[in-house]
Design a protein around this motif. Structure first.
Motif, PDB file in Angstrom:
ATOM      1  N   GLY A  85      -6.526  22.471  10.967  1.00 20.98           N
ATOM      2  CA  GLY A  85      -7.070  22.115   9.663  1.00 20.98           C
ATOM      3  C   GLY A  85      -6.024  21.915   8.584  1.00 20.98           C
ATOM      4  N   ARG A  86      -4.785  22.344   8.851  1.00 18.14           N
ATOM      5  CA  ARG A  86      -3.726  22.221   7.843  1.00 18.14           C
ATOM      6  C   ARG A  86      -2.809  21.020   8.095  1.00 18.14           C
ATOM      7  NH1 ARG A  86      -3.348  26.584   4.588  1.00 18.14           N
ATOM      8  NH2 ARG A  86      -1.216  26.026   3.999  1.00 18.14           N
ATOM      9  N   ILE A  87      -3.068  20.269   9.161  1.00 18.05           N
ATOM     10  CA  ILE A  87      -2.275  19.065   9.428  1.00 18.05           C
ATOM     11  C   ILE A  87      -2.701  17.980   8.444  1.00 18.05           C
ATOM     12  CG2 ILE A  87      -1.701  17.280  11.117  1.00 18.05           C
ATOM     13  CD1 ILE A  87      -2.315  19.346  13.310  1.00 18.05           C
ATOM     14  N   THR A  88      -1.749  17.362   7.792  1.00 23.96           N
ATOM     15  CA  THR A  88      -2.068  16.367   6.760  1.00 23.96           C
ATOM     16  C   THR A  88      -2.037  14.954   7.333  1.00 23.96           C
ATOM     17  OG1 THR A  88       0.237  16.032   6.085  1.00 23.96           O
ATOM     18  CG2 THR A  88      -0.951  17.878   5.075  1.00 23.96           C
ATOM     19  N   GLU A  89      -2.614  14.035   6.570  1.00 21.20           N
ATOM     20  CA  GLU A  89      -2.585  12.627   6.962  1.00 21.20           C
ATOM     21  C   GLU A  89      -1.151  12.121   7.063  1.00 21.20           C
ATOM     22  OE1 GLU A  89      -4.965  10.510   7.790  1.00 21.20           O
ATOM     23  OE2 GLU A  89      -6.657  11.868   7.488  1.00 21.20           O
ATOM     24  N   SER A 126       3.625  10.496  10.394  1.00 20.91           N
ATOM     25  CA  SER A 126       5.022  10.755  10.758  1.00 20.91           C
ATOM     26  C   SER A 126       5.168  11.104  12.235  1.00 20.91           C
ATOM     27  CB  SER A 126       5.596  11.902   9.915  1.00 20.91           C
ATOM     28  OG  SER A 126       5.707  11.507   8.567  1.00 20.91           O
ATOM     29  N   ALA A 127       4.039  11.408  12.886  1.00 20.99           N
ATOM     30  CA  ALA A 127       4.053  11.681  14.322  1.00 20.99           C
ATOM     31  C   ALA A 127       3.648  10.453  15.137  1.00 20.99           C
ATOM     32  CB  ALA A 127       3.126  12.849  14.640  1.00 20.99           C
ATOM     33  N   GLY A 128       3.428   9.324  14.458  1.00 28.03           N
ATOM     34  CA  GLY A 128       3.119   8.088  15.169  1.00 28.03           C
ATOM     35  C   GLY A 128       1.648   7.802  15.333  1.00 28.03           C
ATOM     36  N   PHE A 129       0.792   8.588  14.670  1.00 27.95           N
ATOM     37  CA  PHE A 129      -0.647   8.367  14.765  1.00 27.95           C
ATOM     38  C   PHE A 129      -1.140   7.578  13.557  1.00 27.95           C
ATOM     39  CE2 PHE A 129       0.187  12.050  17.379  1.00 27.95           C
ATOM     40  CZ  PHE A 129      -0.637  11.857  18.487  1.00 27.95           C
ATOM     41  N   LEU A 167      -5.659  14.610  16.064  1.00 30.23           N
ATOM     42  CA  LEU A 167      -6.454  15.719  16.610  1.00 30.23           C
ATOM     43  C   LEU A 167      -7.114  15.322  17.924  1.00 30.23           C
ATOM     44  CD1 LEU A 167      -8.080  17.142  13.358  1.00 30.23           C
ATOM     45  CD2 LEU A 167      -6.111  18.030  14.630  1.00 30.23           C
ATOM     46  N   ALA A 168      -7.530  14.075  18.017  1.00 27.63           N
ATOM     47  CA  ALA A 168      -8.105  13.610  19.286  1.00 27.63           C
ATOM     48  C   ALA A 168      -7.051  13.615  20.387  1.00 27.63           C
ATOM     49  CB  ALA A 168      -8.683  12.202  19.113  1.00 27.63           C
ATOM     50  N   GLY A 169      -5.817  13.295  20.006  1.00 25.08           N
ATOM     51  CA  GLY A 169      -4.732  13.295  20.981  1.00 25.08           C
ATOM     52  C   GLY A 169      -4.349  14.679  21.444  1.00 25.08           C
TER      53      GLY A 169
END
Length: 319
Positions: free
Chosen positions: A52-56, A61-64, A71-73
């Motif tokens: 829940g703390r992962i930002t857009e 920046s992770a390639g998503f 989160l689906a990945g």
């Protein structure tokens, strides 16, 4: 920690500097390095992070494309979610070493000695040559091969295998980010992550996938079942044998037609489509079929066998 080819390209360009993984325990550490096809990554931080703390912004920046995509990945694998920050430190040392193949006799002897010492210290016998040959044969991906006795009923097979194999079948690929079943799905995953034996364009990937689905339904069914019926299941009814042989011959005819006009199935270079479709064709004689009845297929198998590092599947599976 593996990355798919599109992410590797963005790492090389400097636009991807984060990764997110779900692990029971981290496989990288802050201050360490990770060698990838894009180069050596300097690991700057490895932190547990609540989903829940992962930002857009972090997801991008992770390639998503965004947080939901990330989160689906991550999926629902066991363990905690980790955020890994890294930077591209430089070219992988092995990239230069691969060009240095003109070794002096004393260098060859020293390498042989190191391998022998590893073999003598291994608890389960000599392994270095098998692992190195498999590394070369399977697109340069280092791995451990664990054999399974398929004569053992599924419910009695080792617990780690039953936990990893959602369908109770082989093969199963186990990586630090989870497990993957079904051979063609594994081939696609490895090709995407390693950048080997895949395609350079969406159209190329479409061609590969068409052949993989054809293989699973056609020649990956007909030839091995015909071989099994003739070598093992001696009580197979004659009409079933005739049906299997007719289907196998039709599949080989289709390959012959294709390979009479092109060197490989999905382009100018070998791909996972060739690896999959050729899987059972090295034993055509054991299926009661004359291998030389399909000369273009035999020439194609010869081209595959000429790839550096190739070994006959019987030898590879023996470990």
């Amino acid at each position: 920690m593996l990355f798919k080819r599109p992410v590797l390209d963005r790492i090389a360009a400097g636009t991807v500097t984060l990764a997110f993984r779900r692990w029971r325990r981290p496989t990288v550490r802050a201050g360490g390095t990770l060698t990838t096809p894009a180069g050596v990554l300097a690991i700057e931080a490895v932190d547990v992070v609540a989903a829940g703390r992962i930002t857009e912004a972090e997801a991008r920046s992770a390639g998503f494309t965004g947080r939901d995509d990330l989160l689906a990945g991550l999926g629902a694998a066991e363990g905690e979610s980790y955020r890994i920050a890294f930077r591209l430190q430089g070219e992988a040392p092995r990239a230069a070493l691969r060009q240095q193949d003109d070794l002096a006799p004393d260098e060859v002897a020293a390498l042989q000695g190191r391998l022998d010492r590893l073999d003598r210290s291994a608890r389960h016998g000599a392994w270095t040559r098998a692992v190195l040959r498999l590394f070369l044969a399977l697109a340069g991906i280092a791995h451990d091969y664990v054999a399974l006795d398929l004569a053992v009923p599924r419910a009695e097979r080792p617990e780690p295998f039953r936990r990893a194999s959602r369908f109770g079948e082989v093969p199963v690929l186990v990586t630090d980010s989870g497990t993957l079943c079904q051979s063609d799905a594994i081939l696609i995953h490895l090709a995407e992550c390693s950048g080997r034996f895949g395609a350079d364009s969406p159209a190329g990937w479409d061609e590969i996938r068409q052949w993989l689905f054809w293989e699973a339904n056609r020649i990956g069914f007909s030839v091995p079942n015909l071989r099994f019926a003739r070598r093992v299941a001696s009580n197979t009814p004659a009409d079933v044998l005739r049906w299997l042989e007719a289907r196998a011959r039709g599949d080989l005819d289709r390959l012959e037609e294709e390979l009479a006009r092109r060197a490989f199935l999905a382009g100018e270079s070998p791909s996972i489509a060739d690896i999959a479709c050729a899987a059972y064709l090295w034993w055509l004689d054991e299926a009661g079929l004359d291998p030389f009845g399909w000369p273009a297929v035999q020439a194609w198998l010869g081209r595959l066998a000429a790839i550096p590092g190739w070994r006959h599947p019987s030898e590879l599976m023996a470990g």
